[in-house]
Design a protein around this motif. Structure first.
Motif, PDB file in Angstrom:
ATOM      1  N   GLY A 100       0.357  -1.600   0.495  1.00  0.00           N
ATOM      2  CA  GLY A 100      -0.372  -0.514  -0.236  1.00  0.00           C
ATOM      3  C   GLY A 100       0.718   1.705   0.208  1.00  0.00           C
ATOM      4  O   GLY A 100       0.927   2.155  -0.868  1.00  0.00           O
ATOM      5  N   ARG A 101       1.548   1.367   1.163  1.00  0.00           N
ATOM      6  CA  ARG A 101       2.314   2.744   1.294  1.00  0.00           C
ATOM      7  C   ARG A 101       3.441   2.785   0.049  1.00  0.00           C
ATOM      8  O   ARG A 101       3.530   3.399  -0.171  1.00  0.00           O
ATOM      9  N   THR A 102       4.335   1.731   0.415  1.00  0.00           N
ATOM     10  CA  THR A 102       5.651   1.265  -0.419  1.00  0.00           C
ATOM     11  C   THR A 102       4.962   1.404  -2.000  1.00  0.00           C
ATOM     12  O   THR A 102       5.323   2.138  -2.876  1.00  0.00           O
ATOM     13  N   GLY A 103       3.528   0.503  -2.520  1.00  0.00           N
ATOM     14  CA  GLY A 103       3.402   1.131  -3.736  1.00  0.00           C
ATOM     15  C   GLY A 103       3.010   2.608  -4.525  1.00  0.00           C
ATOM     16  O   GLY A 103       3.145   2.942  -5.248  1.00  0.00           O
ATOM     17  N   THR A 104       2.162   3.456  -3.395  1.00  0.00           N
ATOM     18  CA  THR A 104       1.390   4.565  -3.431  1.00  0.00           C
ATOM     19  C   THR A 104       3.106   5.630  -3.299  1.00  0.00           C
ATOM     20  O   THR A 104       3.174   6.380  -3.879  1.00  0.00           O
ATOM     21  N   ALA A 105       3.973   5.308  -2.751  1.00  0.00           N
ATOM     22  CA  ALA A 105       4.944   5.894  -2.903  1.00  0.00           C
ATOM     23  C   ALA A 105       6.401   5.700  -4.695  1.00  0.00           C
ATOM     24  O   ALA A 105       6.314   6.679  -4.560  1.00  0.00           O
ATOM     25  N   LEU A 106       5.920   4.185  -4.784  1.00  0.00           N
ATOM     26  CA  LEU A 106       6.783   3.953  -6.435  1.00  0.00           C
ATOM     27  C   LEU A 106       5.584   4.680  -7.404  1.00  0.00           C
ATOM     28  O   LEU A 106       6.402   5.013  -8.185  1.00  0.00           O
ATOM     29  N   ALA A 107       4.758   4.949  -7.056  1.00  0.00           N
ATOM     30  CA  ALA A 107       3.965   5.503  -8.197  1.00  0.00           C
ATOM     31  C   ALA A 107       4.438   7.247  -8.213  1.00  0.00           C
ATOM     32  O   ALA A 107       3.535   7.595  -9.265  1.00  0.00           O
ATOM     33  N   CYS A 108       4.317   7.885  -7.110  1.00  0.00           N
ATOM     34  CA  CYS A 108       4.815   8.809  -6.867  1.00  0.00           C
ATOM     35  C   CYS A 108       5.480   9.293  -7.641  1.00  0.00           C
ATOM     36  O   CYS A 108       5.719  10.263  -8.218  1.00  0.00           O
ATOM     37  N   LEU A 109       6.658   8.283  -7.437  1.00  0.00           N
ATOM     38  CA  LEU A 109       8.075   8.533  -8.090  1.00  0.00           C
ATOM     39  C   LEU A 109       7.557   7.630 -10.128  1.00  0.00           C
ATOM     40  O   LEU A 109       8.431   8.920 -10.544  1.00  0.00           O
ATOM     41  N   ALA A 110       7.126   7.058 -10.423  1.00  0.00           N
ATOM     42  CA  ALA A 110       6.664   7.180 -11.200  1.00  0.00           C
ATOM     43  C   ALA A 110       6.045   8.485 -12.080  1.00  0.00           C
ATOM     44  O   ALA A 110       6.460   8.604 -13.506  1.00  0.00           O
ATOM     45  N   VAL A 111       5.232   9.250 -11.427  1.00  0.00           N
ATOM     46  CA  VAL A 111       4.798  10.109 -11.288  1.00  0.00           C
ATOM     47  C   VAL A 111       6.239  11.193 -11.860  1.00  0.00           C
ATOM     48  O   VAL A 111       6.344  12.221 -12.930  1.00  0.00           O
ATOM     49  N   LEU A 112       7.256  11.812 -11.625  1.00  0.00           N
ATOM     50  CA  LEU A 112       7.934  12.114 -10.745  1.00  0.00           C
ATOM     51  C   LEU A 112       9.170  11.907 -12.129  1.00  0.00           C
ATOM     52  O   LEU A 112       9.947  12.706 -13.047  1.00  0.00           O
ATOM     53  N   ASP A 113       8.935  10.844 -12.463  1.00  0.00           N
ATOM     54  CA  ASP A 113       9.819  10.185 -14.238  1.00  0.00           C
ATOM     55  C   ASP A 113       9.151  10.645 -15.142  1.00  0.00           C
ATOM     56  O   ASP A 113      10.004   9.817 -16.272  1.00  0.00           O
ATOM     57  N   GLY A 114       7.819  10.986 -15.315  1.00  0.00           N
ATOM     58  CA  GLY A 114       7.036  11.290 -16.693  1.00  0.00           C
ATOM     59  C   GLY A 114       5.783  10.206 -17.006  1.00  0.00           C
ATOM     60  O   GLY A 114       4.897  10.756 -17.637  1.00  0.00           O
ATOM     61  N   VAL A 115       5.639   9.910 -15.989  1.00  0.00           N
ATOM     62  CA  VAL A 115       4.041   8.117 -16.511  1.00  0.00           C
ATOM     63  C   VAL A 115       3.007   9.350 -15.637  1.00  0.00           C
ATOM     64  O   VAL A 115       3.321  10.346 -14.560  1.00  0.00           O
ATOM     65  N   PRO A 116       2.049   8.916 -16.588  1.00  0.00           N
ATOM     66  CA  PRO A 116       0.954  10.798 -16.023  1.00  0.00           C
ATOM     67  C   PRO A 116       0.393  10.377 -15.264  1.00  0.00           C
ATOM     68  O   PRO A 116       0.179   8.719 -14.441  1.00  0.00           O
TER      69      PRO A 116
END
Length: 150
Positions: A100-116
Motif C-alpha cells: 500500500g504505502r510502498t506502492g503509493t510512493a513508487l507510483a509517485c516516483l513514477a509520476v516524477l519520472d514522467g508517467v502521467p
C-alpha cells in the motif's frame, strides 16, 4: 545514469524499472532481507512509528498503514530526493507489507519520472506488484501528486 556494481538489477525481487532507466527497490519490512541481497545506499521508510535506524542512510516518513503521509510537503520532498538519488544510487522504498504505502510512493516516483498521474498506479501494478496502492485515497493521492516543478 551510472551503471556499475551499485545499481539494482532489473528482475531482482521488488525492483521497479522507471521509464528513465532508474531502478528502485520496494519491499515489505515484515519479510526479512535476504542476507545475499544487495543493500541500499539510501532508504525511505513509510511507517506509523520511527523504525530502527538501518546501517545505511535513510529517511523515515510518518505514514500510518492504509493512510497517507502525515506531512505531505515532507513526503513530496523526500520522494523527490529518492527519485534524484536513484539515478546514481541504490534506493529502497519500504513499509511493513510492501504494497500500500510502498506502492503509493513508487507510483509517485513514477509520476516524477514522467508517467502521467492517471496512469502511475497501473504502471506500478504492472511492473512491481499487481496489488500495490491499496486504498482509494492512496490512488487519489497519486493522481494529485504531479511532476517535478524544478
Amino acid at each position: 545514469m551510472k551503471s556499475d556494481a551499485w545499481a539494482w538489477r532489473e528482475g531482482e525481487p521488488g525492483v521497479l524499472l522507471l521509464p528513465s532507466g532508474r531502478l528502485v527497490r520496494g519491499r515489505g519490512l515484515r519479510r526479512p532481507l535476504d542476507p545475499t541481497a544487495p543493500t541500499p545506499a539510501y532508504g525511505v521508510y513509510l511507517l506509523g512509528a520511527r523504525p530502527p535506524h538501518p546501517p545505511w542512510e535513510s529517511r523515515w516518513l510518518r505514514w500510518p498503514d492504509f493512510r497517507l503521509p502525515g506531512d505531505r510537503a515532507q513526503a513530496r520532498a523526500t520522494l523527490a530526493e529518492a527519485w534524484r538519488r536513484a539515478a546514481e544510487e541504490r534506493v529502497e522504498i519500504a513499509c511493513a507489507g510492501g504494497r500500500g504505502r510502498t506502492g503509493t510512493a513508487l507510483a509517485c516516483l513514477a509520476v516524477l519520472d514522467g508517467v502521467p498521474p492517471g496512469e502511475a498506479v497501473e504502471y506500478v501494478r504492472r511492473h512491481y506488484d499487481r496489488r500495490a496502492v491499496e486504498t482509494p485515497w492512496q490512488r487519489r493521492y497519486v493522481r494529485g501528486f504531479g511532476g517535478l516543478t524544478e
